[in-house]
Design an enzyme around this catalytic site. Structure first.
Site, PDB file in Angstrom:
ATOM      1  N   GLU A 105      31.053  49.233  38.344  1.00  9.39           N
ATOM      2  CA  GLU A 105      32.512  49.183  38.184  1.00  9.39           C
ATOM      3  C   GLU A 105      33.144  48.374  39.306  1.00  9.39           C
ATOM      4  O   GLU A 105      32.581  48.245  40.390  1.00  9.39           O
ATOM      5  CB  GLU A 105      33.100  50.606  38.216  1.00  9.39           C
ATOM      6  CG  GLU A 105      33.603  51.128  36.883  1.00  9.39           C
ATOM      7  CD  GLU A 105      34.803  50.390  36.295  1.00  9.39           C
ATOM      8  OE1 GLU A 105      35.038  49.209  36.595  1.00  9.39           O
ATOM      9  OE2 GLU A 105      35.501  51.021  35.492  1.00  9.39           O
ATOM     10  N   ASP A 106      34.337  47.867  39.029  1.00  4.53           N
ATOM     11  CA  ASP A 106      35.064  47.125  40.060  1.00  4.53           C
ATOM     12  C   ASP A 106      35.810  48.049  41.003  1.00  4.53           C
ATOM     13  O   ASP A 106      35.869  47.810  42.201  1.00  4.53           O
ATOM     14  CB  ASP A 106      36.042  46.124  39.415  1.00  4.53           C
ATOM     15  CG  ASP A 106      36.943  46.758  38.368  1.00  4.53           C
ATOM     16  OD1 ASP A 106      36.767  47.961  38.053  1.00  4.53           O
ATOM     17  OD2 ASP A 106      37.838  46.062  37.862  1.00  4.53           O
ATOM     18  N   ASP A 109      39.866  54.482  41.124  1.00  3.06           N
ATOM     19  CA  ASP A 109      41.173  54.824  41.692  1.00  3.06           C
ATOM     20  C   ASP A 109      41.371  56.337  41.517  1.00  3.06           C
ATOM     21  O   ASP A 109      40.844  57.125  42.294  1.00  3.06           O
ATOM     22  CB  ASP A 109      42.229  53.975  40.965  1.00  3.06           C
ATOM     23  CG  ASP A 109      43.654  54.213  41.429  1.00  3.06           C
ATOM     24  OD1 ASP A 109      43.843  54.863  42.466  1.00  3.06           O
ATOM     25  OD2 ASP A 109      44.601  53.751  40.760  1.00  3.06           O
ATOM     26  N   PHE A 158      47.458  48.418  45.988  1.00  3.38           N
ATOM     27  CA  PHE A 158      46.985  47.591  44.877  1.00  3.38           C
ATOM     28  C   PHE A 158      46.251  46.353  45.385  1.00  3.38           C
ATOM     29  O   PHE A 158      46.740  45.641  46.259  1.00  3.38           O
ATOM     30  CB  PHE A 158      48.159  47.176  43.989  1.00  3.38           C
ATOM     31  CG  PHE A 158      47.722  46.667  42.660  1.00  3.38           C
ATOM     32  CD1 PHE A 158      47.321  47.536  41.657  1.00  3.38           C
ATOM     33  CD2 PHE A 158      47.668  45.293  42.415  1.00  3.38           C
ATOM     34  CE1 PHE A 158      46.888  47.067  40.433  1.00  3.38           C
ATOM     35  CE2 PHE A 158      47.242  44.809  41.182  1.00  3.38           C
ATOM     36  CZ  PHE A 158      46.851  45.702  40.196  1.00  3.38           C
ATOM     37  N   ARG A 171      41.835  37.447  38.562  1.00  2.29           N
ATOM     38  CA  ARG A 171      40.419  37.838  38.463  1.00  2.29           C
ATOM     39  C   ARG A 171      39.477  36.792  39.065  1.00  2.29           C
ATOM     40  O   ARG A 171      38.418  37.120  39.559  1.00  2.29           O
ATOM     41  CB  ARG A 171      40.008  38.021  36.993  1.00  2.29           C
ATOM     42  CG  ARG A 171      40.559  39.253  36.330  1.00  2.29           C
ATOM     43  CD  ARG A 171      39.824  39.496  35.014  1.00  2.29           C
ATOM     44  NE  ARG A 171      40.588  40.309  34.087  1.00  2.29           N
ATOM     45  CZ  ARG A 171      40.686  41.639  34.142  1.00  2.29           C
ATOM     46  NH1 ARG A 171      40.064  42.315  35.084  1.00  2.29           N
ATOM     47  NH2 ARG A 171      41.410  42.290  33.267  1.00  2.29           N
TER      48      ARG A 171
HETATM   49  P1  5GP Z   1      41.239  55.023  37.501  1.00  5.63           P
HETATM   50  O1  5GP Z   1      42.578  55.467  38.022  1.00  5.63           O
HETATM   51  O2  5GP Z   1      40.999  55.588  36.132  1.00  5.63           O
HETATM   52  O3  5GP Z   1      40.130  55.342  38.455  1.00  5.63           O
HETATM   53  O4  5GP Z   1      41.294  53.456  37.357  1.00  5.63           O
HETATM   54  C1  5GP Z   1      41.824  52.896  36.201  1.00  5.63           C
HETATM   55  C2  5GP Z   1      41.885  51.406  36.248  1.00  5.63           C
HETATM   56  O5  5GP Z   1      43.034  51.037  36.982  1.00  5.63           O
HETATM   57  C3  5GP Z   1      40.759  50.653  36.925  1.00  5.63           C
HETATM   58  O6  5GP Z   1      39.632  50.456  36.099  1.00  5.63           O
HETATM   59  C4  5GP Z   1      41.445  49.347  37.202  1.00  5.63           C
HETATM   60  O7  5GP Z   1      41.430  48.541  36.045  1.00  5.63           O
HETATM   61  C5  5GP Z   1      42.852  49.769  37.493  1.00  5.63           C
HETATM   62  N1  5GP Z   1      43.122  49.811  38.944  1.00  5.63           N
HETATM   63  C6  5GP Z   1      43.265  50.876  39.738  1.00  5.63           C
HETATM   64  N2  5GP Z   1      43.558  50.498  41.002  1.00  5.63           N
HETATM   65  C7  5GP Z   1      43.605  49.144  40.975  1.00  5.63           C
HETATM   66  C8  5GP Z   1      43.869  48.159  41.982  1.00  5.63           C
HETATM   67  O8  5GP Z   1      44.133  48.415  43.160  1.00  5.63           O
HETATM   68  N3  5GP Z   1      43.819  46.867  41.561  1.00  5.63           N
HETATM   69  C9  5GP Z   1      43.552  46.501  40.285  1.00  5.63           C
HETATM   70  N4  5GP Z   1      43.529  45.206  40.008  1.00  5.63           N
HETATM   71  N5  5GP Z   1      43.291  47.411  39.323  1.00  5.63           N
HETATM   72  C10 5GP Z   1      43.333  48.718  39.666  1.00  5.63           C
HETATM   73 MG    MG Z   2      38.040  48.470  35.504  1.00  6.31          MG
END
Ligand code: 5GP
Ligand code: MG
Length: 182
Positions: A105-106, A109, A158, A171
């Site tokens: 995963e990238d 959050d 972010f 990206r």
């Molecule tokens: P989760 O909150 O479910 O862990 O993350 C959901 C999605 O929010 C991630 O897969 C990603 O696409 C997006 N996301 C959360 N934090 C960031 C951030 O700091 N930068 C970017 N570009 N995407 C984020």
């Molecule tokens: Mg993602």
């Protein structure tokens, strides 16, 4: 006056945060751990699109044993809430049963996305599931979850670049940038 290293995407201003050199170094270290720990596990790497494509490409080129790689995507649809909604896994053609799965995963959050993905994969009865995430907003985590391989712990701000987007832009940036505080 705006500093030259700053970057504007849509309405937001970002500043350099993690350089491509730092990323590459860290990714090599993660791959080194995987080379030692997963060599006899015949792992199936599942890279989660879109965000993980650079991470997956750089990491997997450092893996020294034969491995299977699949690129999968979580469906998204209009009006989706940030949590609670089930999302389907698209593009999973491999048999998961009995496999040692490694998710790439990238970013993690809140962790809701990963939590749902884990629940979904577990239904297919893998032997094990490991999580590798390039970035981890540990302070933002809302679920009980512990990634096995973490590239960088990042603050609850972010970030964009190296696969991560801001409204579909950014990206392709080699480095990771962080949102500038107003
Ligand atoms: P989760 O909150 O479910 O862990 O993350 C959901 C999605 O929010 C991630 O897969 C990603 O696409 C997006 N996301 C959360 N934090 C960031 C951030 O700091 N930068 C970017 N570009 N995407 C984020
Ligand atoms: Mg993602």
């Amino acid at each position: 006056m705006r500093k030259s290293k700053e970057l504007k995407i849509h309405d937001l201003t970002f500043e350099p945060f993690i350089s491509n050199i730092q990323i590459k170094e860290r990714v090599r270290v993660l791959a080194g751990s995987m080379n030692a720990e997963l060599v006899n596990k015949n792992p199936l790497f599942l890279a989660i699109l879109n965000g993980s494509f650079f991470f997956a490409a750089d990491l997997l080129r450092e893996i020294k044993f034969h491995c299977q790689i699949s690129f999968v995507k979580l469906s998204s649809y209009a009006g989706e809430k940030s949590n609670g909604e089930p999302r389907m896994l698209i593009g999973l053609n491999e048999e998961i049963k009995g496999r040692n799965v490694v998710i790439l995963e990238d970013i993690i959050d809140s962790g809701y996305t990963m939590d749902r993905l884990l629940k979904h994969l577990k239904e297919h009865k893998p032997e094990s599931i490991k999580i590798a995430t390039l970035t981890f907003k540990k302070e933002a985590l809302k679920v009980s979850l512990k990634p096995d391989y973490v590239g960088f712990e990042v603050p609850n701000k972010f970030i964009v670049g190296y696969g991560l987007d801001y409204e579909q832009l950014g990206r392709n940036l080699k480095d990771i940038y962080i949102k500038k505080e107003d």
